[in-house]
Design an enzyme around this catalytic site. Sequence first.
Site, PDB file in Angstrom:
ATOM      1  N   TYR A 179     -10.870   5.808 -11.043  1.00 59.88           N
ATOM      2  CA  TYR A 179     -10.615   6.284  -9.334  1.00 59.88           C
ATOM      3  C   TYR A 179     -11.016   7.844  -9.665  1.00 59.88           C
ATOM      4  CZ  TYR A 179      -8.510   1.669  -8.817  1.00 59.88           C
ATOM      5  OH  TYR A 179      -8.151   0.144  -8.293  1.00 59.88           O
ATOM      6  N   GLY A 193       0.535  -1.144   0.060  1.00 57.19           N
ATOM      7  CA  GLY A 193       0.090  -0.045   0.050  1.00 57.19           C
ATOM      8  C   GLY A 193       0.807   1.076  -0.222  1.00 57.19           C
ATOM      9  N   PRO A 232       4.871  -5.347  -1.270  1.00 64.45           N
ATOM     10  CA  PRO A 232       4.961  -3.462  -1.926  1.00 64.45           C
ATOM     11  C   PRO A 232       4.751  -3.829  -3.382  1.00 64.45           C
ATOM     12  CG  PRO A 232       7.215  -4.474  -1.783  1.00 64.45           C
ATOM     13  CD  PRO A 232       5.932  -5.679  -1.267  1.00 64.45           C
ATOM     14  N   GLY A 233       3.327  -3.374  -4.013  1.00 62.98           N
ATOM     15  CA  GLY A 233       3.107  -3.170  -5.794  1.00 62.98           C
ATOM     16  C   GLY A 233       3.386  -2.058  -5.818  1.00 62.98           C
ATOM     17  N   ARG A 290      -6.966   3.894 -14.849  1.00 66.64           N
ATOM     18  CA  ARG A 290      -7.571   3.929 -13.016  1.00 66.64           C
ATOM     19  C   ARG A 290      -8.002   5.474 -13.395  1.00 66.64           C
ATOM     20  NH1 ARG A 290      -3.148   5.948 -11.516  1.00 66.64           N
ATOM     21  NH2 ARG A 290      -3.795   5.201  -9.082  1.00 66.64           N
ATOM     22  N   TYR A 337      -1.308  -1.247 -11.592  1.00 66.51           N
ATOM     23  CA  TYR A 337      -2.593  -1.078 -12.021  1.00 66.51           C
ATOM     24  C   TYR A 337      -3.023  -0.479 -13.738  1.00 66.51           C
ATOM     25  CZ  TYR A 337      -2.230  -2.662  -7.473  1.00 66.51           C
ATOM     26  OH  TYR A 337      -1.824  -3.122  -6.036  1.00 66.51           O
ATOM     27  N   CYS A 370     -16.248   4.435 -26.921  1.00 68.68           N
ATOM     28  CA  CYS A 370     -16.817   4.695 -27.159  1.00 68.68           C
ATOM     29  C   CYS A 370     -17.690   4.369 -25.288  1.00 68.68           C
ATOM     30  CB  CYS A 370     -17.773   4.397 -28.450  1.00 68.68           C
ATOM     31  SG  CYS A 370     -17.262   4.294 -29.533  1.00 68.68           S
ATOM     32  N   GLU A 371     -17.110   5.331 -24.562  1.00 70.08           N
ATOM     33  CA  GLU A 371     -17.371   5.832 -23.173  1.00 70.08           C
ATOM     34  C   GLU A 371     -17.342   7.171 -22.957  1.00 70.08           C
ATOM     35  OE1 GLU A 371     -18.978   3.788 -20.882  1.00 70.08           O
ATOM     36  OE2 GLU A 371     -18.522   1.929 -22.337  1.00 70.08           O
TER      37      GLU A 371
HETATM   38  C1  LIG Z   1      -3.104  -5.394  -3.630  1.00 67.23           C
HETATM   39  C2  LIG Z   1      -2.278  -5.798  -2.626  1.00 67.23           C
HETATM   40  C3  LIG Z   1      -0.848  -5.448  -2.216  1.00 67.23           C
HETATM   41  C4  LIG Z   1      -0.242  -4.192  -3.179  1.00 67.23           C
HETATM   42  O1  LIG Z   1      -0.670  -3.553  -3.212  1.00 67.23           O
HETATM   43  P1  LIG Z   1      -0.299  -1.778  -3.455  1.00 67.23           P
HETATM   44  O2  LIG Z   1      -0.557  -1.061  -2.697  1.00 67.23           O
HETATM   45  O3  LIG Z   1       0.029  -1.860  -5.065  1.00 67.23           O
HETATM   46  O4  LIG Z   1       1.316  -2.432  -2.186  1.00 67.23           O
HETATM   47  C5  LIG Z   1      -0.087  -6.070  -1.655  1.00 67.23           C
HETATM   48  N1  LIG Z   1      -0.962  -6.970  -0.833  1.00 67.23           N
HETATM   49  C6  LIG Z   1      -2.269  -7.466  -0.591  1.00 67.23           C
HETATM   50  C7  LIG Z   1      -2.683  -8.979   0.185  1.00 67.23           C
HETATM   51  C8  LIG Z   1      -3.293  -6.952  -1.866  1.00 67.23           C
HETATM   52  O5  LIG Z   1      -3.795  -7.412  -1.835  1.00 67.23           O
END
Ligand SMILES: *Cc1c(COP(=O)(O)O)cnc(C)c1O
Length: 442
Positions: A321, A244, A279-280, A317, A389, A360-361
């Site tokens: 969002y 996150g 981390p993603g 995105r 994402y 087309c949106e």
């Molecule tokens: C999506 C997710 C993450 C990664 O979230 P980021 O905001 O991209 O860091 C980590 N753990 C779980 C369980 C998730 O669903």
Amino acid sequence: MDYFRYRQGRLFCEEIPVEDLARDHGTPLYVYSARTILEHYHKLREAFTPPAPAPWQPILCYSIKANSNLSILRLMAREGSGFDVVSGGEIYRALKVGADPRKIVYAGVGKTDEEIEAGLRANLLLFNVESEEELENTNRLAGRMGKVADVALRINPDVDPQTHTYIATGKRETKFGVDLERARRVFERAKRLSHVRMTGLHVHIGSQITKSDPYADTLKRVAEFVPEVRAMGHPLEWLDMGGGFGIWYKEKLARSAREIADACLPLVLKTGLKLLLEPGRFIVGNAGILLARVLYVKESGDKRFVICDAGMNDLIRPALYGAYHRIWPAATDGSVSGEAPDEERWPGPAVASDVVGPICESGDFLAKDRRLPLVRRGDLLAVFSAGAYGYVMASHYNSYPKPAEVLVRGTQARVVSRRETYEDVIAAERIESLEPGARGED
Ligand SMILES: *Cc1c(COP(=O)(O)O)cnc(C)c1O
């Protein structure tokens, strides 16, 4: 820090002008910087490594769902990264690139029997279980296979991560994890299950979190719970604090990894548990851009529209969002060096424009009322911070094939997924004619 930088008005990814990539591979095109990915990985890992004599090193489990391209996963695996998976498909991807299963954690509220079995066969480090029923089911399936699953219970700490509601997961009203009261009961129940070992506590409170307090509040709640779980006799070993970590899309709002780590590490150390992180976005978000070609510029009503060949089907995105992505021409004023200019401070001529796609949106936009320098048909635009994402949420809506992805490292560029064809778009479909007159019809 990332490696998308202007040099005398031309945008480079590491050592390659992105215009060359667009010329060679067409648009829309995702371009990723390997060096940026690796730097983010090490920065986070160092920040969360406790001072010497460190009792442990954190394991970073890169969250595959942020960007699941196999070459990026391979790059991470070679660097020693673990993985956070949320489906059978992601387990398949992780194993495909030779990931170490003892560094894979598996979360998700809706795991099917087949998916759990795949995880058990692979001997994953942790099943991050999200409900009592799932725990029972994991126990049953592991028993049938003569195995014992290592489990972390996902706790919903009821903390507001102060982010977009669609990506907040740690509030009581979301579907993720179980609240502390129920968690107690689940751990009680688990004592009588012989095919699960409760070795961890898991939290993941949301995405694009720019402050450290939500993490610290979460860890305080979890830390208080640890002695209780230990007293029940569970062999706790891991504290998985999820991912996150926010990035800079527009302003420099997000706290650095160091600041978050400083707020968290003392709390983690107090528990005596080893740390896992998921981390993603932090790893890949600013490591990717989307290149789009301007098809037309038109004025209609009071608005100026820059219509380009990338839309919500490539990057959803903004539509989903209301997310902000910086956009700037890949070839711009020769005075521009370094980062893409802040459009509000751009001193040159500029007009407010909606940057839109071909779909087309009315929701198909990449930016609204954005101050942009005058762009013309044929210009190349860079949409920044599109590494997380982005491609993973691309769709075939309006029957557009998915764009290509290119990974750059220094002066090398490789296509890591080819541009799809119309054949790819229809590959799973069949033309069946259901004639009238069959039994029970017409
Ligand atoms: C999506 C997710 C993450 C990664 O979230 P980021 O905001 O991209 O860091 C980590 N753990 C779980 C369980 C998730 O669903």
